[in-house]
Design an enzyme around this catalytic site. Structure first.
Site, PDB file in Angstrom:
ATOM      1  N   SER A 139       0.893  -1.425  -0.125  1.00  0.00           N
ATOM      2  CA  SER A 139      -0.057   0.463   0.337  1.00  0.00           C
ATOM      3  C   SER A 139       1.014   1.005  -0.122  1.00  0.00           C
ATOM      4  O   SER A 139       2.274   1.051   0.529  1.00  0.00           O
ATOM      5  CB  SER A 139      -1.025  -0.153   1.617  1.00  0.00           C
ATOM      6  OG  SER A 139      -1.504   1.390   1.709  1.00  0.00           O
ATOM      7  N   TYR A 152      -1.477  -0.992  10.718  1.00  0.00           N
ATOM      8  CA  TYR A 152      -1.752  -0.945   9.290  1.00  0.00           C
ATOM      9  C   TYR A 152      -0.516  -1.098   8.356  1.00  0.00           C
ATOM     10  O   TYR A 152      -0.203  -1.396   7.607  1.00  0.00           O
ATOM     11  CB  TYR A 152      -3.180  -0.350   8.624  1.00  0.00           C
ATOM     12  CG  TYR A 152      -3.458  -0.798   6.850  1.00  0.00           C
ATOM     13  CD1 TYR A 152      -4.023  -1.534   6.792  1.00  0.00           C
ATOM     14  CD2 TYR A 152      -2.935   0.404   5.866  1.00  0.00           C
ATOM     15  CE1 TYR A 152      -4.028  -2.148   5.253  1.00  0.00           C
ATOM     16  CE2 TYR A 152      -3.009  -0.048   5.114  1.00  0.00           C
ATOM     17  CZ  TYR A 152      -3.739  -1.324   4.480  1.00  0.00           C
ATOM     18  OH  TYR A 152      -3.946  -1.341   3.263  1.00  0.00           O
TER      19      TYR A 152
HETATM   20  N1  LIG Z   1      -8.114  -0.689  -1.231  1.00  0.00           N
HETATM   21  C1  LIG Z   1      -7.720   0.339  -0.859  1.00  0.00           C
HETATM   22  O1  LIG Z   1      -7.385   1.059  -1.186  1.00  0.00           O
HETATM   23  C2  LIG Z   1      -6.770  -0.549  -0.635  1.00  0.00           C
HETATM   24  C3  LIG Z   1      -4.849   0.446  -1.155  1.00  0.00           C
HETATM   25  C4  LIG Z   1      -3.428  -0.455  -0.770  1.00  0.00           C
HETATM   26  C5  LIG Z   1      -3.803  -0.908  -0.498  1.00  0.00           C
HETATM   27  N2  LIG Z   1      -4.956  -2.175   0.009  1.00  0.00           N
HETATM   28  C6  LIG Z   1      -4.578  -3.556  -0.304  1.00  0.00           C
HETATM   29  O2  LIG Z   1      -5.440  -4.530  -1.006  1.00  0.00           O
HETATM   30  C7  LIG Z   1      -5.662  -5.826  -0.353  1.00  0.00           C
HETATM   31  C8  LIG Z   1      -6.929  -6.129  -1.120  1.00  0.00           C
HETATM   32  O3  LIG Z   1      -8.031  -5.309  -0.361  1.00  0.00           O
HETATM   33  P1  LIG Z   1      -9.160  -4.543  -1.085  1.00  0.00           P
HETATM   34  O4  LIG Z   1      -9.366  -3.125  -0.602  1.00  0.00           O
HETATM   35  O5  LIG Z   1      -9.557  -5.547  -2.396  1.00  0.00           O
HETATM   36  O6  LIG Z   1     -10.450  -4.774   0.160  1.00  0.00           O
HETATM   37  P2  LIG Z   1     -11.504  -6.063  -0.117  1.00  0.00           P
HETATM   38  O7  LIG Z   1     -12.316  -6.269  -1.214  1.00  0.00           O
HETATM   39  O8  LIG Z   1     -11.782  -6.014   1.530  1.00  0.00           O
HETATM   40  O9  LIG Z   1      -9.990  -7.679  -0.100  1.00  0.00           O
HETATM   41  C9  LIG Z   1      -9.957  -8.030   1.095  1.00  0.00           C
HETATM   42  C10 LIG Z   1      -9.750  -9.484   0.843  1.00  0.00           C
HETATM   43  O10 LIG Z   1      -8.487  -9.652   2.134  1.00  0.00           O
HETATM   44  C11 LIG Z   1      -8.996 -11.352   2.471  1.00  0.00           C
HETATM   45  N3  LIG Z   1      -8.950 -11.710   3.382  1.00  0.00           N
HETATM   46  C12 LIG Z   1      -9.192 -11.001   5.073  1.00  0.00           C
HETATM   47  N4  LIG Z   1      -8.961 -11.918   5.790  1.00  0.00           N
HETATM   48  C13 LIG Z   1      -8.546 -13.074   5.209  1.00  0.00           C
HETATM   49  C14 LIG Z   1      -7.780 -13.889   6.073  1.00  0.00           C
HETATM   50  N5  LIG Z   1      -7.728 -13.760   6.991  1.00  0.00           N
HETATM   51  N6  LIG Z   1      -7.614 -15.417   5.366  1.00  0.00           N
HETATM   52  C15 LIG Z   1      -7.952 -15.087   3.454  1.00  0.00           C
HETATM   53  N7  LIG Z   1      -8.776 -14.376   3.496  1.00  0.00           N
HETATM   54  C16 LIG Z   1      -8.414 -13.532   3.741  1.00  0.00           C
HETATM   55  C17 LIG Z   1     -11.117 -11.388   2.155  1.00  0.00           C
HETATM   56  O11 LIG Z   1     -11.753 -12.433   1.981  1.00  0.00           O
HETATM   57  P3  LIG Z   1     -12.710 -13.349   3.040  1.00  0.00           P
HETATM   58  O12 LIG Z   1     -13.230 -11.621   4.362  1.00  0.00           O
HETATM   59  O13 LIG Z   1     -13.764 -13.929   2.167  1.00  0.00           O
HETATM   60  O14 LIG Z   1     -11.380 -14.287   3.374  1.00  0.00           O
HETATM   61  C18 LIG Z   1     -10.979 -10.182   0.816  1.00  0.00           C
HETATM   62  O15 LIG Z   1     -11.128 -10.575  -0.889  1.00  0.00           O
HETATM   63  C19 LIG Z   1      -5.249  -5.686   1.125  1.00  0.00           C
HETATM   64  O16 LIG Z   1      -4.354  -6.304   0.953  1.00  0.00           O
HETATM   65  C20 LIG Z   1      -4.916  -4.133   1.133  1.00  0.00           C
HETATM   66  O17 LIG Z   1      -4.611  -4.023   2.664  1.00  0.00           O
HETATM   67  C21 LIG Z   1      -6.159  -1.966  -0.760  1.00  0.00           C
END
Ligand SMILES: NC(=O)c1ccc[n+]([C@@H]2O[C@H](COP(=O)([O-])OP(=O)(O)OC[C@H]3O[C@@H](n4cnc5c(N)ncnc54)[C@H](OP(=O)(O)O)[C@@H]3O)[C@@H](O)[C@H]2O)c1
Length: 245
Positions: A139, A152
């Site tokens: 991130s 985080y």
């Molecule tokens: N959105 C942003 O602005 C942003 C910015 C920078 C980085 N990121 C990073 O991008 C990645 C994906 O996030 P997103 O934005 O796409 O959010 P999201 O839609 O909430 O996706 C998060 C994913 O992680 C999975 N997850 C959570 N806990 C888990 C566990 N214990 N075991 C297996 N899977 C798990 C969730 O699936 P289940 O709940 O079905 O397990 C979900 O598929 C994250 O690492 C986040 O930190 C996001």
């Protein structure tokens, strides 16, 4: 449909929504056979139905070492190899350090940092066999820490450190390490926050800019993994044009 990844096998964690889901679809569109893993099985099943090609839906909790080993083993058993790991599962539970609910810190460290490390540990022997690629989803918070996202950020800074050590250990053995650092992407990520002030701040931030879409990050992943073998794209920092920090 292009086929630059024809014959390759990818495993995407956190594929039940957001960036992971979009990345799984993009890799599949490039011809990869994709294992999609997360805890919400129903979401994975509907994703697999949308995919242009066969997908393997896997129940995975990255905080559970046994579950991690089983997901990697099931991928290799079904598709015969592992070429690309997209280490994406994560949670963001922001809030002030003072008076924080420490269980949320534990959850972030166990999911974002330890879970991501377990995935690398279990996948690496297979990736070394084929000269594979590891995509580590970090991130902008892995580069710049801000108030209310200390833990985080710590997990994402941790991913950066671990990834650089990993890169130095495996790059001459043909395994490429790519750290992707998105800015604000419109996903479910912020909705899991239990602090209403944090949820409101995220909503305000989203309304103030043209946010990234999950597909924008998926495109960046595809770019990195489709480079010629001698090219290692080690880091991609990708923000919305409207995001200052
Ligand atoms: N959105 C942003 O602005 C942003 C910015 C920078 C980085 N990121 C990073 O991008 C990645 C994906 O996030 P997103 O934005 O796409 O959010 P999201 O839609 O909430 O996706 C998060 C994913 O992680 C999975 N997850 C959570 N806990 C888990 C566990 N214990 N075991 C297996 N899977 C798990 C969730 O699936 P289940 O709940 O079905 O397990 C979900 O598929 C994250 O690492 C986040 O930190 C996001």
């Amino acid at each position: 449909m292009s086929n630059t990844l024809n014959g390759l096998v990818a495993l995407v964690t956190g594929a039940s929504s957001g960036i992971g889901e979009a990345t799984a679809l993009a890799l599949s569109a490039e011809g990869a056979r994709v294992a999609v893993a997360a805890r919400r099985a129903d979401r994975l099943e509907s994703l697999a139905r949308k995919a242009p090609d066969e997908m393997l839906a896997l129940d995975l909790d990255v905080t559970d070492q046994e579950s991690v080993r089983a997901a990697v083993a099931a991928t290799v058993e079904r598709f015969g190899a592992l070429d690309v790991l997209v280490n994406n599962a994560g949670v963001m539970l922001n809030g002030p350090i003072l008076g924080a609910d420490i269980t949320q810190w534990t959850r972030m460290v166990e999911t974002n940092l330890l879970g991501s490390m377990y995935m690398v540990h279990a996948s690496l022997p297979h990736l070394l066999e084929r000269g594979g690629t590891i995509v580590q989803v970090s991130s902008t918070s892995g580069r710049i820490a801000s108030a209310y996202s200390g833990v985080y950020s710590a997990t994402k800074f941790g991913i950066a450190a671990f990834s650089e050590s990993l890169r130095q250990e495996v790059t001459t053995r043909g395994v490429r390490v790519v750290v992707v650092e998105p800015g604000f992407v419109a996903t479910e990520l912020t909705s899991h926050n239990t602090d209403p002030t944090m949820v409101a701040a995220a909503q305000e931030m989203a309304a103030s800019m043209r946010t990234l879409r999950s597909e924008d990050i998926a495109n960046a992943v595809v770019y990195a993994v489709t480079q010629p073998e001698h090219v290692a794209v080690n880091e991609i920092l990708i923000r919305p044009t409207d995001q200052t920090r």
